[in-house]
Design an enzyme around this catalytic site. Structure first.
Site, PDB file in Angstrom:
ATOM      1  NE  ARG A 141     -26.594  88.817  95.824  1.00 26.56           N
ATOM      2  CZ  ARG A 141     -25.492  89.893  95.746  1.00 26.56           C
ATOM      3  NH1 ARG A 141     -26.077  91.137  96.114  1.00 26.56           N
ATOM      4  NH2 ARG A 141     -24.387  89.700  95.523  1.00 26.56           N
ATOM      5  CE1 TYR A 192     -25.325  79.303  88.937  1.00 26.13           C
ATOM      6  CE2 TYR A 192     -26.601  79.938  90.732  1.00 26.13           C
ATOM      7  CZ  TYR A 192     -26.942  79.157  89.530  1.00 26.13           C
ATOM      8  OH  TYR A 192     -27.814  78.461  89.055  1.00 26.13           O
ATOM      9  CD  GLU A 193     -27.299  85.494  90.257  1.00 30.57           C
ATOM     10  OE1 GLU A 193     -27.185  87.004  90.441  1.00 30.57           O
ATOM     11  OE2 GLU A 193     -27.931  85.102  89.126  1.00 30.57           O
ATOM     12  N   GLY A 194     -23.030  86.038  93.925  1.00 35.16           N
ATOM     13  CA  GLY A 194     -22.436  86.356  95.219  1.00 35.16           C
ATOM     14  C   GLY A 194     -22.458  85.057  96.094  1.00 35.16           C
TER      15      GLY A 194
END
Length: 596
Positions: free
Chosen positions: A265, A403-405
């Site tokens: 993140r 992406y990455e949550g």
């Protein structure tokens, strides 16, 4: 380690500008690193933008190998495994400057160095690290990360891929389907998450990509952006791997996945910075050349306003990203000094600042999108054309919010993790929140404070915004308790308040530090950006605070909190917004580039 700030504490502790790291603090080694990365991008990536847009996957692989030859893939890898073993700030710095030209390359780079290599360096056994990491660090092998499935996206732990241990206990057989796998087309090794039996949590495995082992791929996905980043479905059909290829221990996969994403993140935030710098530079240069009504459009207020806001968001993103990166690095160093292994120190260091990592991921991914969007607008019709670099920047930026949550998940995580830390006693939120409540009951002071010192009012304002957050979040926790998780709209609003506080404070502290070094006269534009960012942050905190209060409080409580919100968001001296923007844009236009 008592003097090292904990993650989330920025909210209840005053941070001094001397205690934060800023891009102006890069040392010689870091500046050399930055320049060599920029040289690589300008030589290998920027001139080939159109090839990346035409889905030249071979070019992505070829430039990744070149990055490996130059050592860029090994910055975060310990020296014992063929890496450079550099600190966390350097890792973030390389991620920042290597990502500005095309999202296709930066996705390949991020997927390989982050989620493709990191899980082995952080969770692997000594044998696993010796076997795999040197090949990944040099770029001889590439890594990919297989977590997402058709039915398991944000709910990552719900995957259906199975791992079955053989009778003799020597091999696992993996069966299942993974999707959106970056680097799938040219990777040598997968980190695969699968479930053993009916385990509550998934488990991580290291799977070599060999053709005759039940591994097959879908076609390359047709995507809005990051077009030359290889993205495929991967199918495992009784793929056999040695039992010793389990990563960490059984059931630890969800934890590995979450921690790999924390690191991912902050690196994703960094990967959105140079893209912004390049968009701003291109937009400024175009605005200086484009004539309408016998005048360069850079002279028109409507365009100047856009350029100022774009530069301000970028400057804020840099300020907050490098502040957090150094906090993480300090935490890692302190843990190593206490005798932790590098593996453990890095894991705990990043985990400590998971709140800040989520904040950055959301803020900077949204800023890069807005920046590219305004970039298109400044170019006008030309911005919509593939002949200029704006539309590809806009398309590439779009994935960063997913992406990455997703940003929604990260918004809820940031507040959720903060409340968990408070419950554990790691961050005292209750004390300050109670004080805010008492302050609301008391009579406000009507004295006019002395704001003669630079940023005196702004820093007081940041302190008041923190009170506004504590008031809203504290009341929400009291009202809903552990059920707060199910009130997502309240969490999202509180999260926007939290994000703006961290970003605004980081920007002001960076600028204050700069003023102490250079003198006020030399950094008028940075001062203007810090004030402009804060003003816009106050607006967001006001709006989101109000939205929360009127949604969960009523009657006297509601009136009291709205009064508090007004008190906590009130300037004594309003800034001249048009004047601030003029200061910023005049410098951009004169330098013909993002120059901060």
């Amino acid at each position: 380690m008592s003097d090292v700030t904990r993650g989330g504490q920025f909210l209840v502790k005053e941070t001094k500008c001397e205690d934060i790291f800023t891009p102006e603090d890069f040392n010689e080694e870091q500046l050399m690193m930055r320049d060599s990365v920029k040289e690589f991008v300008d030589k290998e990536l920027w001139p080939n933008k159109d090839r990346f847009e035409k889905k030249d996957y071979a070019l992505t692989e070829e430039t990744m190998r070149k990055a490996g030859d130059l050592g860029f893939l090994s910055v975060a890898v310990p020296e014992a495994y063929g890496g450079m073993g550099m600190g966390f700030v350097n890792t973030v710095l390389v991620c920042d400057y290597i990502s500005g030209a095309t999202g296709s390359f930066s996705t390949a780079f991020g997927a390989h160095t982050g989620i493709g290599t990191m899980p082995i360096t952080l969770y692997g056994s000594e044998e696993q690290k010796q076997k795999y990491v040197p090949k990944l660090a040099s770029g001889e092998w590439f890594g990919a990360y297989c977590l997402t499935e058709p039915g398991a996206g944000s709910d990552a732990n719900s995957g259906k891929t199975k791992a079955v241990l053989s009778e003799d206990g020597k091999t696992y057989s993996i069966t299942g389907q993974k999707m959106w796998i970056s680097n799938a087309g040219f990777c040598s090794v997968f980190i695969v998450f699968a479930r053993i039996g009916d385990d509550k949590n998934i488990t991580g495995f290291i799977v070599e990509n060999t053709a005759d082992n039940g591994i097959s791929m879908g076609e390359e996905e047709h995507k809005l952006g990051i077009r030359a980043s290889s993205t495929r479905q991967v199918f495992f059909n009784e793929t056999k791997i040695p039992a010793e290829n389990m990563l960490s221990e059984r059931g630890n996969g969800f934890k590995i996945a979450m921690n790999a994403l924390n690191v991912g993140r902050i690196k994703l935030a960094a990967a959105c910075l140079d893209a912004q710098r390049r968009v701003i530079t291109n937009a400024t240069s175009y605005a200086n050349e484009r004539m309408q009504f016998n005048t360069a459009i850079s002279q028109f207020g409507a365009i100047r306003s856009k350029l100022a806001d774009m530069a301000t968001s970028c400057y804020a993103g840099e300020s907050a990203t490098y502040r957090a990166a150094k906090d993480i690095e300090n935490r890692i160093t302190a843990r190593e000094a206490e005798g932790s292994t590098h593996q453990d120190a890095e894991l705990k260091g990043v985990e400590e600042y998971a709140i800040e990592c989520s904040i950055l991921k959301v803020a900077v991914s949204e800023d890069v999108q807005n920046c590219a969007d305004e970039g298109i607008q400044i170019y006008g019709g030309m911005g919509f054309s593939e002949d200029t670099p704006m539309e590809s920047a806009w398309r590439d930026a779009r994935i960063a919010r997913i992406y990455e949550g997703t940003n929604e998940i990260n918004r809820m995580l940031s507040v959720g993790m903060l409340i968990k830390k408070a419950m554990k006693g790691h961050v005292d939120l209750l004390g300050p929140a109670t004080k805010v409540g008492e302050e609301l009951m008391g009579i406000p002071s009507f004295e006019t404070p002395d704001y003669s010192e630079l940023f005196a009012e702004e820093k007081e304002m940041v302190g008041k915004l923190k009170k506004a957050f504590l008031m809203v979040a504290g009341s929400a926790v009291q009202k809903f308790g552990t059920d707060l998780d199910s009130h997502q709209q309240i969490l999202m609003a509180a999260s926007d308040m939290l994000i703006e506080i961290y970003m605004a404070e980081s920007t002001i502290l960076r600028t204050e530090k700069l003023v102490k070094r250079e003198g006020e006269a030399k950094v008028q534009e940075q001062i203007a950006m810090a004030k402009l960012y804060l003003y816009q942050a106050v607006d967001i905190v006001t709006q989101k605070g109000k939205e929360s209060v009127i949604s969960f409080a009523e009657g006297d409580e509601q009136r009291m909190m709205l009064m508090g919100l007004r008190r906590f968001t009130k300037y004594a001296n309003m800034p001249n917004i048009v004047g601030l923007r003029e200061t910023i844009t005049s410098k951009l236009v004169a330098e013909n580039a993002y120059c901060f």
